[in-house]
Design a protein around this motif. Structure first.
Motif, PDB file in Angstrom:
ATOM      1  N   SER A 134       0.847  -1.211   0.000  1.00 26.10           N
ATOM      2  CA  SER A 134       0.000   0.000   0.000  1.00 26.10           C
ATOM      3  C   SER A 134       0.878   1.255   0.000  1.00 26.10           C
ATOM      4  O   SER A 134       0.704   2.170   0.816  1.00 26.10           O
ATOM      5  N   VAL A 135       1.847   1.288  -0.925  1.00 27.27           N
ATOM      6  CA  VAL A 135       2.732   2.437  -1.082  1.00 27.27           C
ATOM      7  C   VAL A 135       2.729   2.841  -2.557  1.00 27.27           C
ATOM      8  O   VAL A 135       2.348   2.050  -3.428  1.00 27.27           O
ATOM      9  N   PRO A 136       3.159   4.056  -2.874  1.00 30.75           N
ATOM     10  CA  PRO A 136       3.235   4.460  -4.281  1.00 30.75           C
ATOM     11  C   PRO A 136       4.202   3.585  -5.067  1.00 30.75           C
ATOM     12  O   PRO A 136       5.168   3.035  -4.514  1.00 30.75           O
ATOM     13  N   GLU A 137       3.983   3.493  -6.380  1.00 30.91           N
ATOM     14  CA  GLU A 137       4.816   2.610  -7.211  1.00 30.91           C
ATOM     15  C   GLU A 137       6.261   3.079  -7.272  1.00 30.91           C
ATOM     16  O   GLU A 137       7.177   2.253  -7.373  1.00 30.91           O
ATOM     17  N   ASP A 138       6.481   4.394  -7.214  1.00 33.09           N
ATOM     18  CA  ASP A 138       7.876   4.863  -7.284  1.00 33.09           C
ATOM     19  C   ASP A 138       8.669   4.429  -6.048  1.00 33.09           C
ATOM     20  O   ASP A 138       9.853   4.117  -6.125  1.00 33.09           O
ATOM     21  N   ARG A 139       7.974   4.383  -4.892  1.00 36.08           N
ATOM     22  CA  ARG A 139       8.663   3.905  -3.686  1.00 36.08           C
ATOM     23  C   ARG A 139       8.924   2.404  -3.783  1.00 36.08           C
ATOM     24  O   ARG A 139       9.985   1.915  -3.380  1.00 36.08           O
ATOM     25  N   ALA A 140       7.955   1.657  -4.304  1.00 36.56           N
ATOM     26  CA  ALA A 140       8.149   0.218  -4.486  1.00 36.56           C
ATOM     27  C   ALA A 140       9.300  -0.048  -5.443  1.00 36.56           C
ATOM     28  O   ALA A 140      10.103  -0.959  -5.247  1.00 36.56           O
TER      29      ALA A 140
ATOM     30  N   LYS B 198      11.853   1.850  -5.911  1.00 43.49           N
ATOM     31  CA  LYS B 198      13.093   2.149  -5.219  1.00 43.49           C
ATOM     32  C   LYS B 198      13.516   0.983  -4.324  1.00 43.49           C
ATOM     33  O   LYS B 198      14.706   0.677  -4.192  1.00 43.49           O
ATOM     34  N   ILE B 199      12.515   0.348  -3.690  1.00 46.33           N
ATOM     35  CA  ILE B 199      12.815  -0.826  -2.857  1.00 46.33           C
ATOM     36  C   ILE B 199      13.461  -1.926  -3.685  1.00 46.33           C
ATOM     37  O   ILE B 199      14.391  -2.605  -3.238  1.00 46.33           O
ATOM     38  N   LEU B 200      12.973  -2.092  -4.919  1.00 46.46           N
ATOM     39  CA  LEU B 200      13.463  -3.170  -5.785  1.00 46.46           C
ATOM     40  C   LEU B 200      14.713  -2.792  -6.573  1.00 46.46           C
ATOM     41  O   LEU B 200      15.172  -3.584  -7.401  1.00 46.46           O
ATOM     42  N   GLU B 201      15.239  -1.602  -6.322  1.00 42.03           N
ATOM     43  CA  GLU B 201      16.440  -1.187  -7.052  1.00 42.03           C
ATOM     44  C   GLU B 201      17.661  -2.024  -6.702  1.00 42.03           C
ATOM     45  O   GLU B 201      18.642  -2.029  -7.438  1.00 42.03           O
ATOM     46  N   ILE B 202      17.616  -2.712  -5.581  1.00 38.46           N
ATOM     47  CA  ILE B 202      18.758  -3.540  -5.167  1.00 38.46           C
ATOM     48  C   ILE B 202      19.080  -4.537  -6.275  1.00 38.46           C
ATOM     49  O   ILE B 202      18.266  -5.384  -6.650  1.00 38.46           O
ATOM     50  N   GLY B 203      20.275  -4.437  -6.824  1.00 41.66           N
ATOM     51  CA  GLY B 203      20.616  -5.213  -8.010  1.00 41.66           C
ATOM     52  C   GLY B 203      20.879  -6.678  -7.754  1.00 41.66           C
ATOM     53  O   GLY B 203      20.853  -7.495  -8.681  1.00 41.66           O
ATOM     54  N   TYR B 204      21.138  -7.054  -6.504  1.00 36.84           N
ATOM     55  CA  TYR B 204      21.500  -8.427  -6.199  1.00 36.84           C
ATOM     56  C   TYR B 204      20.395  -9.152  -5.430  1.00 36.84           C
ATOM     57  O   TYR B 204      20.645 -10.136  -4.748  1.00 36.84           O
ATOM     58  N   LEU B 205      19.148  -8.668  -5.561  1.00 37.85           N
ATOM     59  CA  LEU B 205      18.041  -9.236  -4.791  1.00 37.85           C
ATOM     60  C   LEU B 205      17.939 -10.752  -4.980  1.00 37.85           C
ATOM     61  O   LEU B 205      17.794 -11.508  -4.019  1.00 37.85           O
ATOM     62  N   PHE B 206      18.037 -11.223  -6.217  1.00 33.05           N
ATOM     63  CA  PHE B 206      17.833 -12.651  -6.500  1.00 33.05           C
ATOM     64  C   PHE B 206      19.143 -13.429  -6.609  1.00 33.05           C
ATOM     65  O   PHE B 206      19.137 -14.613  -6.954  1.00 33.05           O
ATOM     66  N   SER B 207      20.270 -12.790  -6.324  1.00 33.86           N
ATOM     67  CA  SER B 207      21.559 -13.473  -6.463  1.00 33.86           C
ATOM     68  C   SER B 207      21.714 -14.554  -5.412  1.00 33.86           C
ATOM     69  O   SER B 207      21.290 -14.391  -4.264  1.00 33.86           O
ATOM     70  N   ASP B 208      22.350 -15.664  -5.796  1.00 32.03           N
ATOM     71  CA  ASP B 208      22.640 -16.739  -4.855  1.00 32.03           C
ATOM     72  C   ASP B 208      24.016 -16.574  -4.223  1.00 32.03           C
ATOM     73  O   ASP B 208      24.348 -17.273  -3.282  1.00 32.03           O
TER      74      ASP B 208
END
Length: 525
Positions: free
Chosen positions: A507-513, A515-525
């Motif tokens: 329940s936040v604006p899409e631009d904030r979401a 920004k949260i997903l900007e982390i480039g290594y989110l799915f890295s093992d």
């Protein structure tokens, strides 16, 4: 160098006994056989005629009629041991086996292990303090006299026991011994066996006591070894690999278990199926082989539990009666993040904390050391957390002083997900779908001890499809549950599409979401 005298208790299948004796003595070891007096005389004659010419085989002088749970099994063992002590003066170790046991290591490997470790191998736990006995009578095994067999004279067995209770005929355990319990498949050094025999000649009271206990083959040798041998010289384990099913029955091994058995940190395995002819042949040839290297992974028990448990999906954590009407609170919002790759969910939660300030707790029902505040001891163990999960989460809301809280759950915890989603609180569910490489699945199997560092590649190749299908099944169960507020974040999805879903979930604006997903290594093992 170690020389093993195998103590074989058997009652059937003469051809298998003859083959077993030939295989184990071919490498220079020896065997003393007790063939149940209840069994066929013709079968016994056949075994004697086939093995009498083998100088490394002897027979108990007196055959005993054996019954499960009776003293007769111990007496038969002692008869075979006495024959072996006399016939094989150079034997350094005595190893108890049955006709269902087969070697899963070479004689070369077994001798080296025993030479390098001057210890007795016997499982022995305190009879009263341990939880070795799962069901049935415990103290009554010892303090009452048992003259009947529960299996074939059940009425008399319990009638005699109840009569002794009514008459107050409890007896004392010999004052100077501590009764121990454990598996009857042991390997003892010669000096320990000689100490036991000397002790029994001097202490007839101990023999009299155990002779009327119930299931003494689980207590007799286990107790005497602890009584006579310093603890530092005892390895509290059996060298025979055996497993039990959920129903308390021994697991039987078949032809396709060969690689698994060789990878276990044991010398023998029990029980080998009589129909597993190929497995018997391969294991029979193994014992006398030279120069074989074994890569021990020791994942057998965990692997068996994993594979056999796939078909029994049920509700593991039913609500306790005092929680039936409890709720987290209708004004509270619980945000559940479900992901198999725990590191991915943890990274996402950390980003959400930074950008939104919503507190979160990661895998509190999976990790013993999850970062939890002091909640009066409720947080101390996984069992307590799961049993009192709603009370625990209510306390977390109060601790953080918030009406919004994030929890990370494993997809396998479908029952927890269902429980929280059925609460009166506003529960939202974000599922994260990741890709699983073969390397990741192998690492996962090693982390949960389905495989070891030295598990053969062929075994891993057979295991990987099962693990992959299991993870897919966990995801299907979540989607089939039809949760009302359920969002799916995919590793393969475009960033903008994932940001839109995350925005709805939080329940936040899409631009904030985004920004949260900007982390480039989110799915890295």
């Amino acid at each position: 160098m170690a020389k093993i005298a195998y103590i074989l208790l058997c009652h059937k299948n003469p051809d298998a006994i003859i083959a077993q004796a030939g295989q184990l003595t071919a490498a220079g070891d020896c065997m003393s056989i007790h063939f149940d007096a209840r069994a066929s005389s013709a079968d016994y004659s056949r075994i004697r005629s086939a093995l009498d010419g083998n100088p490394n085989v002897t027979f108990a002088r007196k055959r005993i009629k054996c019954g499960w749970g009776e003293w007769s099994l111990v007496k038969a063992s002692l008869n075979a041991i006495e024959a072996a002590v006399e016939a094989f003066p150079r034997a350094t170790h005595f190893y108890m086996v049955s006709g269902d046991c087969m070697a899963i290591k070479t004689a070369e490997y077994a001798h080296r292990l025993l030479d390098e470790n001057d210890k007795d191998y016997i499982e022995s736990h305190d009879f009263f303090e341990s939880d070795w006995i799962k069901t049935g009578m415990k103290e009554d095994r010892l303090i009452y006299r048992h003259y009947f067999n529960e299996r074939n004279s059940q009425w008399w067995f319990y009638a005699a026991c109840n009569l002794q209770k009514r008459l107050g005929l409890e007896r004392d355990i010999p004052h100077d011994i501590q009764v121990m319990i454990g598996s009857q498949w042991w390997c003892l050094r010669r000096r320990t066996i000689e100490r036991i025999l000397d002790f029994l000649r001097a202490r007839r009271d101990v023999t009299r006591f155990f002779s009327t206990t119930w299931i003494p083959d689980e207590t007799f040798f286990q107790t005497l070894v602890r009584h006579l041998v310093p603890e530092r010289e005892i390895e509290n384990r059996t060298l025979t690999f055996l497993m039990f099913s959920d129903y308390g029955m021994p697991v039987t091994f078949y032809n396709d278990h060969y690689d698994l058995l060789l990878a276990q940190d044991f010398l023998f395995a029990r029980k080998i199926s009589p129909e597993a002819l190929q497995l018997k042949e391969r294991l029979g040839q193994l014992y006398a082989a030279k120069g074989v290297e074994f890569r021990i992974s020791n994942e057998g028990r965990n692997l068996h539990a994993f594979l056999t448990g796939r078909g029994r999906v049920g509700r593991r954590f039913a609500q306790r009666f005092w929680e039936t009407e409890s709720t987290l609170g209708p004004d509270r919002e619980l945000l559940l993040i479900v992901c198999k790759k725990w590191h991915v969910a943890k990274r996402l939660v950390e980003q959400i904390r930074r950008e939104t300030g919503i507190p979160g707790v990661e895998y509190l029902f999976n990790e013993e050391r999850a970062a939890l505040p002091d909640l009066g001891g409720l947080e101390s163990t996984l069992a307590k957390r799961t049993r009192h999960r709603r009370a625990l989460v209510r306390m977390l809301f109060d601790h953080f002083g918030t009406d919004r809280l994030i929890l990370c759950l494993d997809p396998a915890d479908i029952d927890l997900v269902k429980d929280f989603c059925s609460d009166k609180a506003k529960t939202r569910l974000l599922e994260i779908e990741c890709r699983y490489s073969d390397d990741y699945l192998i690492g996962h199997a090693q982390r949960v001890r389905l495989a070891g560092e030295h598990t053969p590649q062929a075994t891993l190749e057979k295991l990987l499809p099962t693990i992959r299908n299991d993870l897919a099944h966990e995801a299907e169960r979540i989607r089939d549950a039809g949760f009302a507020r359920h969002w799916l974040l995919r590793e393969t999805e475009q960033p903008l599409a994932n940001a839109a879903k995350l925005a709805e979930f939080l329940s936040v604006p899409e631009d904030r979401a985004a920004k949260i997903l900007e982390i480039g290594y989110l799915f890295s093992d």
